[in-house]
Every structure is written in structure tokens, then in C-alpha cells.
Enzyme design. Structure first.
Site, PDB file in Angstrom:
ATOM      1  N   LYS A  22       1.049  -7.314   4.768  1.00 46.73           N
ATOM      2  CA  LYS A  22       1.682  -8.590   5.100  1.00 46.73           C
ATOM      3  C   LYS A  22       1.126  -9.148   6.417  1.00 46.73           C
ATOM      4  O   LYS A  22       0.460  -8.423   7.181  1.00 46.73           O
ATOM      5  CB  LYS A  22       3.195  -8.385   5.191  1.00 46.73           C
ATOM      6  N   TYR A  62       7.935 -13.464  -5.590  1.00 50.59           N
ATOM      7  CA  TYR A  62       9.296 -13.093  -5.162  1.00 50.59           C
ATOM      8  C   TYR A  62      10.354 -13.782  -6.022  1.00 50.59           C
ATOM      9  O   TYR A  62      11.413 -14.162  -5.507  1.00 50.59           O
ATOM     10  CB  TYR A  62       9.504 -13.447  -3.691  1.00 50.59           C
ATOM     11  N   ASN A 129       7.808  -5.831   7.637  1.00 49.95           N
ATOM     12  CA  ASN A 129       7.746  -4.391   7.366  1.00 49.95           C
ATOM     13  C   ASN A 129       6.379  -3.957   6.827  1.00 49.95           C
ATOM     14  O   ASN A 129       6.279  -3.040   6.024  1.00 49.95           O
ATOM     15  CB  ASN A 129       8.902  -3.979   6.442  1.00 49.95           C
ATOM     16  N   HIS A 132       3.903  -4.609   1.187  1.00 46.53           N
ATOM     17  CA  HIS A 132       4.617  -4.763  -0.076  1.00 46.53           C
ATOM     18  C   HIS A 132       4.037  -3.759  -1.057  1.00 46.53           C
ATOM     19  O   HIS A 132       2.829  -3.517  -1.045  1.00 46.53           O
ATOM     20  CB  HIS A 132       4.421  -6.176  -0.648  1.00 46.53           C
ATOM     21  N   GLU A 143       2.570  -8.620 -11.048  1.00 39.41           N
ATOM     22  CA  GLU A 143       2.121  -9.062  -9.724  1.00 39.41           C
ATOM     23  C   GLU A 143       0.589  -9.051  -9.624  1.00 39.41           C
ATOM     24  O   GLU A 143       0.005  -9.950  -9.014  1.00 39.41           O
ATOM     25  CB  GLU A 143       2.740  -8.163  -8.645  1.00 39.41           C
TER      26      GLU A 143
END
Ligand code: DAT
Ligand code: MG
Length: 151
Positions: A22, A62, A129, A132, A143
Site C-alpha cells: 500500500k 473493496y 497497515n 493487502h 482481485e
């Protein structure tokens, strides 16, 4: 004498997952550290690409979170810089990478995991965080088709 070994290509436990480093991970220079851990575990990098995510891509990625109160802040964060998209292959790699990544909340993630070692969280920072990882083989396939349409 017949061989008992199953060719890896027909082994149903070999699957693919989508890993994203990310924008926070990229800003902090942690892409190499994430790839190192994936490779050290024994998984195979199948495709790697630097991507600037669009709102359309993120709405599909998402989909389960659209409409939640943290959705727009999550989209803004995911568009705040480049993302390294990685297609990873291996036996039980979907659950294996989730295990490497650790719990969603970096403060609570176990030490030894990517998030537990490298991420903290407070307030709106819980979404920063580092990585993913797809949460099921079907999610991985869905995805990967979004982030790597040519794969
Ligand atoms: P994970 O990334 O561990 O699969 P998730 O799919 O539940 O977690 O959520 C996707 C991302 O959205 C997550 O990495 C961080 C962010 N997020 C989840 N829950 C959140 C919350 N309550 N507040 C802010 N961000 C959240
Ligand atoms: Mg998830």
C-alpha cells in the site's frame, strides 16, 4: 514402477493471491522487505507492477466495504501514492500470505508478521497497515483479474 508425485501444475493446493504494498509501505521504502518475506517463505512472484489506483478500480477491489464509514478515507489513502501490485503463487498461498501479513490492526498484529513488525495504528491510521492480501482463493482470482487483466 509408477511415480507417486503429482506435477505441481495439477496440484489443487497451488493457488494465487493478490498482494498489494500500500502507499504507506511504498513511502516507507518497505516494498523490498515485503517481497523478501514472500520469497523467503518459498512463494513465487508471478507478476509485479507499480499502479496508481483509480476510484473505479478501488470500488471493485473493496466492493465489500463500499458504503462503510471508513470507505472514502480508505480510497483517499489508497490513492495517496503508488501501490506495488504483486501476483504470488504457491501451495496454500492465500492463507499463507494472510498469516505472513498478520492482523488488520497493526498495533494488535503479532510480532513476526509484516504488520506486527512494521505497522502501528491509532485513530484513522488503522488503514495504514503496509499490505493487502486476498482473503480466499476466490477473492484472489477476482482481485488478480482486476489488477492484472492480462495475466
Ligand atoms: P484486511 O486488509 O486485513 O483484509 P479488511 O478487508 O477488513 O482488512 O479491510 C480492508 C482495509 O480497510 C484494511 O486493511 C484497513 C481498512 N479498514 C478496515 N477496517 C477499518 C476500520 N474500522 N477503520 C478504518 N479502516 C479500516
Ligand atoms: Mg480484506
Amino acid at each position: 514402477m509408477t511415480t507417486q508425485t503429482t506435477p505441481e501444475t495439477t496440484d489443487p493446493t497451488v493457488e494465487r493471491t493478490l498482494v498489494l504494498v500500500k502507499p504507506d509501505g511504498m513511502r516507507r521504502g518497505l516494498a523490498g522487505e515485503v517481497l523478501r518475506r514472500i520469497e523467503a517463505k518459498g512463494y513465487t512472484l508471478v507478476a509485479v507492477e507499480l499502479v496508481h489506483a483509480t476510484p473505479e478500480l478501488l470500488a471493485q477491489h473493496y466492493a465489500e466495504h463500499v458504503g462503510k464509514d471508513f470507505y472514502q478515507p480508505l480510497v483517499d489513502f489508497m490513492m495517496s501514492g503508488p501501490i506495488l501490485a504483486v501476483a504470488v503463487e504457491g501451495q496454500r498461498v492465500v492463507e499463507g500470505f494472510r498469516s505472513l501479513a498478520g492482523a488488520t490492526d497493526g498495533t494488535l498484529a503479532a510480532p513476526g508478521t509484516i504488520r506486527g513488525d512494521l505497522a502501528r495504528s491509532w485513530g484513522s491510521k488503522v488503514m495504514q497497515n503496509i499490505v493487502h492480501g486476498s482473503d480466499a482463493p476466490e477473492s484472489g482470482a477476482r482481485e488478480l483479474a482486476l489488477w492484472f487483466p492480462a495475466l
